[in-house]
Write an enzyme that holds these catalytic residues in place. Sequence first.
Site, short mmCIF file in Angstrom:
data_model
loop_
_atom_site.label_atom_id
_atom_site.label_comp_id
_atom_site.label_asym_id
_atom_site.label_seq_id
_atom_site.Cartn_x
_atom_site.Cartn_y
_atom_site.Cartn_z
N THR A 141 -2.03 6.91 6.48
CA THR A 141 -3.03 6.74 5.57
C THR A 141 -4.13 7.57 5.41
O THR A 141 -4.58 8.01 6.52
CB THR A 141 -3.44 5.17 5.40
N ASP A 142 -4.73 7.73 4.43
CA ASP A 142 -5.96 8.88 4.22
C ASP A 142 -7.21 7.93 4.63
O ASP A 142 -8.19 8.56 5.09
CB ASP A 142 -6.14 9.18 2.83
N GLU A 143 -7.06 6.72 4.83
CA GLU A 143 -8.08 5.76 5.26
C GLU A 143 -8.60 6.13 6.66
O GLU A 143 -9.63 5.89 6.92
CB GLU A 143 -7.87 4.17 5.20
N TYR A 166 -8.20 -2.34 9.54
CA TYR A 166 -6.85 -1.83 9.09
C TYR A 166 -7.01 -0.19 9.46
O TYR A 166 -6.09 0.10 10.24
CB TYR A 166 -6.51 -2.11 7.79
N LYS A 170 -4.41 1.96 12.01
CA LYS A 170 -3.56 2.89 11.42
C LYS A 170 -4.11 4.47 12.34
O LYS A 170 -2.97 5.24 12.83
CB LYS A 170 -3.57 3.29 10.10
N LEU A 206 -5.27 -3.71 -5.72
CA LEU A 206 -6.25 -3.50 -7.04
C LEU A 206 -5.34 -3.76 -8.34
O LEU A 206 -5.46 -4.33 -9.02
CB LEU A 206 -6.87 -2.19 -7.05
P1 NAD Z 1 3.32 -3.65 2.53
O1 NAD Z 1 2.28 -4.89 3.00
O2 NAD Z 1 3.61 -3.97 1.08
O3 NAD Z 1 4.53 -4.23 3.43
C1 NAD Z 1 4.56 -4.05 4.69
C2 NAD Z 1 5.85 -4.42 5.07
O4 NAD Z 1 6.11 -4.48 6.60
C3 NAD Z 1 6.26 -5.82 4.69
O5 NAD Z 1 7.79 -5.82 4.19
C4 NAD Z 1 6.33 -6.63 6.07
O6 NAD Z 1 7.31 -7.89 5.72
C5 NAD Z 1 6.74 -5.53 6.86
N1 NAD Z 1 6.03 -5.84 8.35
C6 NAD Z 1 4.69 -6.40 8.57
N2 NAD Z 1 4.74 -6.86 10.00
C7 NAD Z 1 5.92 -6.31 10.30
C8 NAD Z 1 6.61 -6.45 11.87
N3 NAD Z 1 5.68 -6.90 12.78
N4 NAD Z 1 7.84 -6.01 11.99
C9 NAD Z 1 8.76 -5.62 10.86
N5 NAD Z 1 8.15 -5.60 9.70
C10 NAD Z 1 6.87 -6.10 9.46
O7 NAD Z 1 2.75 -2.32 2.80
P2 NAD Z 1 2.85 -0.88 1.72
O8 NAD Z 1 1.68 -0.87 0.80
O9 NAD Z 1 4.16 -0.86 1.42
O10 NAD Z 1 2.33 0.17 3.07
C11 NAD Z 1 3.56 0.66 3.76
C12 NAD Z 1 2.96 1.76 4.66
O11 NAD Z 1 2.42 2.75 4.11
C13 NAD Z 1 2.10 1.03 5.63
O12 NAD Z 1 2.26 1.67 6.98
C14 NAD Z 1 0.70 1.48 4.97
O13 NAD Z 1 -0.22 1.57 6.09
C15 NAD Z 1 0.92 2.96 4.45
N6 NAD Z 1 0.35 3.40 3.20
C16 NAD Z 1 0.13 2.45 2.17
C17 NAD Z 1 -0.46 2.98 1.02
C18 NAD Z 1 -0.71 2.17 0.09
O14 NAD Z 1 -1.36 2.38 -1.25
N7 NAD Z 1 -0.12 0.84 -0.31
C19 NAD Z 1 -1.13 4.16 0.99
C20 NAD Z 1 -0.97 4.82 2.17
C21 NAD Z 1 -0.21 4.56 3.26
O1 DAU Z 2 -5.90 4.74 0.61
C1 DAU Z 2 -4.71 4.26 1.31
C2 DAU Z 2 -4.83 2.73 1.12
O2 DAU Z 2 -4.74 2.25 -0.24
C3 DAU Z 2 -3.62 2.34 1.93
O3 DAU Z 2 -3.73 2.67 3.31
C4 DAU Z 2 -3.65 0.73 1.99
O4 DAU Z 2 -2.92 0.32 2.56
C5 DAU Z 2 -3.78 0.42 0.87
O5 DAU Z 2 -3.87 -1.38 0.55
C6 DAU Z 2 -4.93 0.80 -0.24
O6 DAU Z 2 -6.33 0.53 0.31
P1 DAU Z 2 -7.41 0.42 -0.35
O7 DAU Z 2 -8.59 -0.44 0.20
O8 DAU Z 2 -7.92 1.50 -1.27
O9 DAU Z 2 -6.67 -0.64 -1.89
P2 DAU Z 2 -7.30 -1.90 -2.51
O10 DAU Z 2 -6.22 -1.97 -3.42
O11 DAU Z 2 -7.21 -2.92 -1.73
O12 DAU Z 2 -8.43 -1.40 -3.11
C7 DAU Z 2 -8.47 -0.34 -3.92
C8 DAU Z 2 -9.96 -0.21 -4.34
O13 DAU Z 2 -10.30 -1.49 -5.36
C9 DAU Z 2 -11.13 -0.54 -3.24
O14 DAU Z 2 -12.11 0.25 -3.74
C10 DAU Z 2 -11.41 -1.85 -3.42
C11 DAU Z 2 -11.31 -2.05 -4.91
N1 DAU Z 2 -11.00 -3.78 -5.17
C12 DAU Z 2 -10.04 -4.15 -4.80
C13 DAU Z 2 -9.49 -5.37 -5.13
C14 DAU Z 2 -8.11 -5.95 -4.19
C15 DAU Z 2 -11.71 -4.49 -6.02
O15 DAU Z 2 -12.87 -4.00 -6.66
N2 DAU Z 2 -11.25 -5.79 -6.44
C16 DAU Z 2 -10.28 -6.37 -5.67
O16 DAU Z 2 -10.22 -7.40 -5.97
#
Ligand code: NAD
Ligand code: DAU
Length: 354
Positions: A141-143, A166, A170, A206
């Site tokens: 992730t970019d985080e 988190y 990562k 979000l």
């Molecule tokens: P998500 O939370 O929707 O899904 C995570 C999945 O992993 C779920 O199906 C869960 O059951 C499974 N899981 C959790 N713990 C486990 C374990 N111990 N063994 C096997 N499975 C397990 O996550 P997502 O948003 O789909 O993100 C997927 C990946 O992409 C993550 O690694 C996250 O860090 C990365 N990522 C997400 C975003 C985003 O915007 N959502 C952006 C950049 C990177």
């Molecule tokens: O940048 C990549 C990341 O993006 C991934 O690595 C993470 O897995 C993914 O969850 C996401 O993280 P963020 O923290 O950026 O996403 P989130 O949707 O939780 O929040 C997006 C923005 O919105 C953040 O600035 C917090 C804000 N927010 C979020 C929620 C849930 C609010 O203002 N109110 C809310 O209730």
Amino acid sequence: MKRILVTGGAGFIGSNFIHYLLSHFQTVECLVNLDLLTYAGNLENLQTVEKDPRYHLVQGDIRDKVLVGKLFVEYRFDTVVHFAAESHVDRSIVEPEIFLTTNIIGTQTLLDAAISCWKLEPDNKYSREYRADVKYLQVSTDEVYGALGKIGMFTENTPLAPNSPYSASKASADMVVRAYHMTYGIPVNITRCSNNYGPYQFPEKLIPLMIHNAQQDKPLPVYGDGMQIRDWLHVRDHCAAICTVLEKGHAGEIYNIGGNNEKANLEIIRLILSELGKPESLIQYVQDRPGHDRRYAIDNAKIVAELGWTPVYTFEQGIRETIRWYLQHSDWVSRITSGEYQNYYRKMYSAAKV
Ligand code: NAD
Ligand code: DAU
């Protein structure tokens, strides 16, 4: 023909990736989805691929060495795409431990199994020779880069400076992947992606959370001043980028993936309200997330120039399509938000009111 292990395939990005891979690639011979089915894993996301003879679900934990080792032997994987993680920043603030064990130890377990199956001389600690057809891809992730000020973008050379449990987990996992490549020579890629949006995202994040609340005329909780910036990428563009890295990525390299779509949270929330015909009076400013990163922005020049990937969705098209998807799948959302989610929501948001 490829034999692929996808971890976390029942989550948001993983399930989109499985749909994408099975519909775009005839070269997939076998795809195993290893998923623990935590609160974030949802088999409904995969209903349309369940009968595909190439697809196999294994419910299990990426930290389970014995299980992971057995799966490598039984299915003879040549590719690992590792999505499984605890992924929600807010949860990591309340309960960090599971983030460290799942995201770091889970990664190490997969790498150990891959090395012992893929290395040509597994018992020789000096050997760095692997089967020619194998690759391990870490979805990061970019985080991990921390937060930006008003200017600048994250490149692959930006130093890691994670700010939440988190993102620290990562970043640690990325370090383990890097170290395994340097020490054992395993062919790896790390991809670092910005915020994804699209179908099947758990409504703790979000965009789906705001759509859900607005639909129900519930307050929309905006952290702090709502001017934090994220760089949004459609999940299908992310899936295409991962496939590009699998095909063309050079071993040991990191690739940033971003959509060139910087938006302030409030801008997105206002757009959702306007698309749903709801009033801005639903916006409720709540206490800010501790350690909240102000801005993310991805410089994706490397993957564009070296591997030829570019995003195809515009944000305007993608967000409207996504809002429509959630409106058309209100049963999917209701089934998630009717149970344990309500306790989560109360716990997370009642203390945050200002
Ligand atoms: P998500 O939370 O929707 O899904 C995570 C999945 O992993 C779920 O199906 C869960 O059951 C499974 N899981 C959790 N713990 C486990 C374990 N111990 N063994 C096997 N499975 C397990 O996550 P997502 O948003 O789909 O993100 C997927 C990946 O992409 C993550 O690694 C996250 O860090 C990365 N990522 C997400 C975003 C985003 O915007 N959502 C952006 C950049 C990177
Ligand atoms: O940048 C990549 C990341 O993006 C991934 O690595 C993470 O897995 C993914 O969850 C996401 O993280 P963020 O923290 O950026 O996403 P989130 O949707 O939780 O929040 C997006 C923005 O919105 C953040 O600035 C917090 C804000 N927010 C979020 C929620 C849930 C609010 O203002 N109110 C809310 O209730």
